[in-house]
Write an enzyme that holds these catalytic residues in place. Structure first.
Site, PDB file in Angstrom:
ATOM      1  N   ASP A  25       6.482  -5.769  -4.918  1.00 39.86           N
ATOM      2  CA  ASP A  25       7.695  -6.483  -5.323  1.00 39.86           C
ATOM      3  C   ASP A  25       7.467  -7.217  -6.643  1.00 39.86           C
ATOM      4  O   ASP A  25       6.343  -7.634  -6.943  1.00 39.86           O
ATOM      5  CB  ASP A  25       8.077  -7.486  -4.214  1.00 39.86           C
ATOM      6  CG  ASP A  25       9.490  -8.014  -4.399  1.00 39.86           C
ATOM      7  OD1 ASP A  25      10.304  -7.360  -5.082  1.00 39.86           O
ATOM      8  OD2 ASP A  25       9.781  -9.107  -3.861  1.00 39.86           O
ATOM      9  N   SER A  70      12.993   1.714  -0.545  1.00 37.08           N
ATOM     10  CA  SER A  70      13.489   1.483   0.812  1.00 37.08           C
ATOM     11  C   SER A  70      14.819   2.203   1.009  1.00 37.08           C
ATOM     12  O   SER A  70      15.497   2.568   0.043  1.00 37.08           O
ATOM     13  CB  SER A  70      13.652  -0.015   1.073  1.00 37.08           C
ATOM     14  OG  SER A  70      14.818  -0.483   0.436  1.00 37.08           O
ATOM     15  N   ASN A  73      17.349   0.525  -0.873  1.00 38.10           N
ATOM     16  CA  ASN A  73      17.318   0.571  -2.350  1.00 38.10           C
ATOM     17  C   ASN A  73      18.340   1.537  -2.958  1.00 38.10           C
ATOM     18  O   ASN A  73      18.650   1.445  -4.147  1.00 38.10           O
ATOM     19  CB  ASN A  73      15.924   0.942  -2.871  1.00 38.10           C
ATOM     20  CG  ASN A  73      14.909  -0.173  -2.755  1.00 38.10           C
ATOM     21  OD1 ASN A  73      13.708   0.072  -2.699  1.00 38.10           O
ATOM     22  ND2 ASN A  73      15.373  -1.423  -2.709  1.00 38.10           N
ATOM     23  N   ARG A 193       1.936  -8.324   0.185  1.00 45.59           N
ATOM     24  CA  ARG A 193       3.208  -8.339  -0.519  1.00 45.59           C
ATOM     25  C   ARG A 193       3.024  -9.100  -1.818  1.00 45.59           C
ATOM     26  O   ARG A 193       2.555 -10.245  -1.823  1.00 45.59           O
ATOM     27  CB  ARG A 193       4.311  -9.001   0.301  1.00 45.59           C
ATOM     28  CG  ARG A 193       5.634  -8.980  -0.474  1.00 45.59           C
ATOM     29  CD  ARG A 193       6.813  -9.569   0.262  1.00 45.59           C
ATOM     30  NE  ARG A 193       8.022  -9.360  -0.524  1.00 45.59           N
ATOM     31  CZ  ARG A 193       9.170  -8.902  -0.074  1.00 45.59           C
ATOM     32  NH1 ARG A 193       9.296  -8.617   1.194  1.00 45.59           N
ATOM     33  NH2 ARG A 193      10.211  -8.749  -0.875  1.00 45.59           N
ATOM     34  N   GLU A 212      -3.026  -8.100   9.488  1.00 43.87           N
ATOM     35  CA  GLU A 212      -3.217  -9.345   8.737  1.00 43.87           C
ATOM     36  C   GLU A 212      -2.297  -9.271   7.520  1.00 43.87           C
ATOM     37  O   GLU A 212      -2.174  -8.209   6.901  1.00 43.87           O
ATOM     38  CB  GLU A 212      -4.675  -9.483   8.285  1.00 43.87           C
ATOM     39  CG  GLU A 212      -5.674  -9.549   9.426  1.00 43.87           C
ATOM     40  CD  GLU A 212      -5.503 -10.791  10.291  1.00 43.87           C
ATOM     41  OE1 GLU A 212      -5.050 -11.828   9.770  1.00 43.87           O
ATOM     42  OE2 GLU A 212      -5.814 -10.719  11.489  1.00 43.87           O
TER      43      GLU A 212
HETATM   44  C1  FPP Z   1      10.494  -3.908  -6.090  1.00 41.16           C
HETATM   45  O1  FPP Z   1      10.634  -4.652  -7.259  1.00 41.16           O
HETATM   46  C2  FPP Z   1      10.010  -2.574  -6.372  1.00 41.16           C
HETATM   47  C3  FPP Z   1      10.707  -1.433  -6.096  1.00 41.16           C
HETATM   48  C4  FPP Z   1      12.029  -1.442  -5.470  1.00 41.16           C
HETATM   49  C5  FPP Z   1      10.181  -0.101  -6.413  1.00 41.16           C
HETATM   50  C6  FPP Z   1       8.705   0.073  -6.527  1.00 41.16           C
HETATM   51  C7  FPP Z   1       8.480   1.171  -7.504  1.00 41.16           C
HETATM   52  C8  FPP Z   1       7.423   1.312  -8.332  1.00 41.16           C
HETATM   53  C9  FPP Z   1       6.276   0.418  -8.244  1.00 41.16           C
HETATM   54  C10 FPP Z   1       7.361   2.366  -9.401  1.00 41.16           C
HETATM   55  C11 FPP Z   1       7.480   3.786  -8.986  1.00 41.16           C
HETATM   56  C12 FPP Z   1       6.717   4.164  -7.777  1.00 41.16           C
HETATM   57  C13 FPP Z   1       5.715   5.074  -7.737  1.00 41.16           C
HETATM   58  C14 FPP Z   1       5.073   5.405  -6.430  1.00 41.16           C
HETATM   59  C15 FPP Z   1       5.202   5.770  -8.929  1.00 41.16           C
HETATM   60  P1  FPP Z   1      12.046  -5.338  -7.568  1.00 41.16           P
HETATM   61  O2  FPP Z   1      12.754  -4.493  -8.540  1.00 41.16           O
HETATM   62  O3  FPP Z   1      12.791  -5.602  -6.300  1.00 41.16           O
HETATM   63  O4  FPP Z   1      11.587  -6.665  -8.223  1.00 41.16           O
HETATM   64  P2  FPP Z   1      12.382  -8.046  -8.273  1.00 41.16           P
HETATM   65  O5  FPP Z   1      12.265  -8.646  -6.898  1.00 41.16           O
HETATM   66  O6  FPP Z   1      11.643  -8.819  -9.308  1.00 41.16           O
HETATM   67  O7  FPP Z   1      13.799  -7.733  -8.665  1.00 41.16           O
END
Ligand code: FPP
Length: 269
Positions: A25, A70, A73, A193, A212
């Site tokens: 995150d 998710s 998402n 996390r 954990e």
């Molecule tokens: C949450 O950050 C992250 C995601 C919803 C996506 C995670 C994706 C990646 C790390 C990149 C692509 C994945 C791979 C496997 C290559 P957020 O956008 O919710 O952050 P925020 O809480 O700051 O808005």
């Protein structure tokens, strides 16, 4: 101001978690802090994925599960979803050889039918190609939700009961566990996390029973090897009781057999 030194985490080679899950995150905030579009945070976030997969393999973890997308998402702005899918495809394309050469099996969990063709076209063959690799399993949770996974497992058992293959009394915690794709690599021992929030957000719900938990304020694009060592070192300082006392307690090993100096990890013993 005197800069504060970050104490070096101490990781023991003998007492590693087998299965680590990560809720990645903070990509959006990372970008916003720089005045960039959120998608830039995802771009940098996918570099962090590469870094952490390598580190996990080097450490000798048996399973790493990353919450990449998710089920919820999909409701994000179209451009953001599209960028995430492209980054995912690019990751799979660029990491293919490295995963195969390093004995990493690629797995995916979630409602994979919802993924676009550009992702499925690289994901499916790589899953097949890497199926015999056994050093570490990298699972990408894609269009994944823990509640949805539990519901799907319950549906399978209900169908078996309706067809007379199972009796209602066969619907046990173990039977449900056996129908959870996320737990084929075992329950998560440690779930991390990033990004400062202290919640689980529908990740690996059933398997979390005795995991954990480690929360860090580091935003995912900034999450470094040292942050991972720190999470593991924190895990190793804990006593896992699994609801028991005495014999059931799994104490963390007293003898230190691994050491991290600077950013280099040296595992001994
Ligand atoms: C949450 O950050 C992250 C995601 C919803 C996506 C995670 C994706 C990646 C790390 C990149 C692509 C994945 C791979 C496997 C290559 P957020 O956008 O919710 O952050 P925020 O809480 O700051 O808005």
């Amino acid at each position: 101001m005197i800069p504060t030194m970050r104490p070096m985490p101490f990781v023991e080679a003998r007492n590693l978690p087998s299965h680590v899950g990560i809720i990645m995150d903070g990509n959006g905030r990372w970008a916003q802090l720089r005045g960039d579009a959120r998608v830039e945070g995802h771009r940098e976030g996918s570099r962090a994925v590469r870094r952490i997969v390598r580190t996990a393999r080097r450490l000798g973890l048996k399973a790493l599960t990353l919450y990449a997308f998710s089920e919820q998402n999909w409701e994000r702005p179209e451009e953001e979803v599209e960028t995430l899918m492209i980054l995912l495809r690019d990751f799979l394309l660029s990491e293919r050889d490295e995963l195969l050469d390093n004995g990493i099996r690629l797995n995916a969990i979630g409602n994979l039918g919802r993924l676009p063709g550009i992702v499925r076209a690289v994901l499916d063959p790589l899953r097949k190609e890497s199926a015999s690799r056994a050093e570490m399993t990298l699972t990408l949770a894609l269009s994944y939700g823990g509640r949805e996974e539990i519901a799907a497992a319950a549906r399978e058992l209900a169908t078996d009961v309706a067809n007379g293959k199972l009796r209602p009394e066969d619907v046990t915690a173990e039977a449900l566990h056996g129908r959870m794709p996320s737990l084929r690599v075992g329950d998560p021992d440690l779930v991390i996390r990033t990004g400062g929030e202290r919640r689980i957000s529908n990740f690996l719900l059933y398997g979390l029973a005795y995991a954990e938990l480690h929360f860090t304020d580091a935003l995912w694009p900034d999450f470094s090897e040292v942050d991972l060592y720190e999470a593991i070192a924190s895990y190793q300082r804990r006593e896992r009781r699994f609801g028991l006392v005495g014999k059931g307690v799994v104490p963390n090993a007293a003898a230190a057999v691994g050491v991290i100096t600077g950013r280099k990890l040296r595992l001994v013993g």
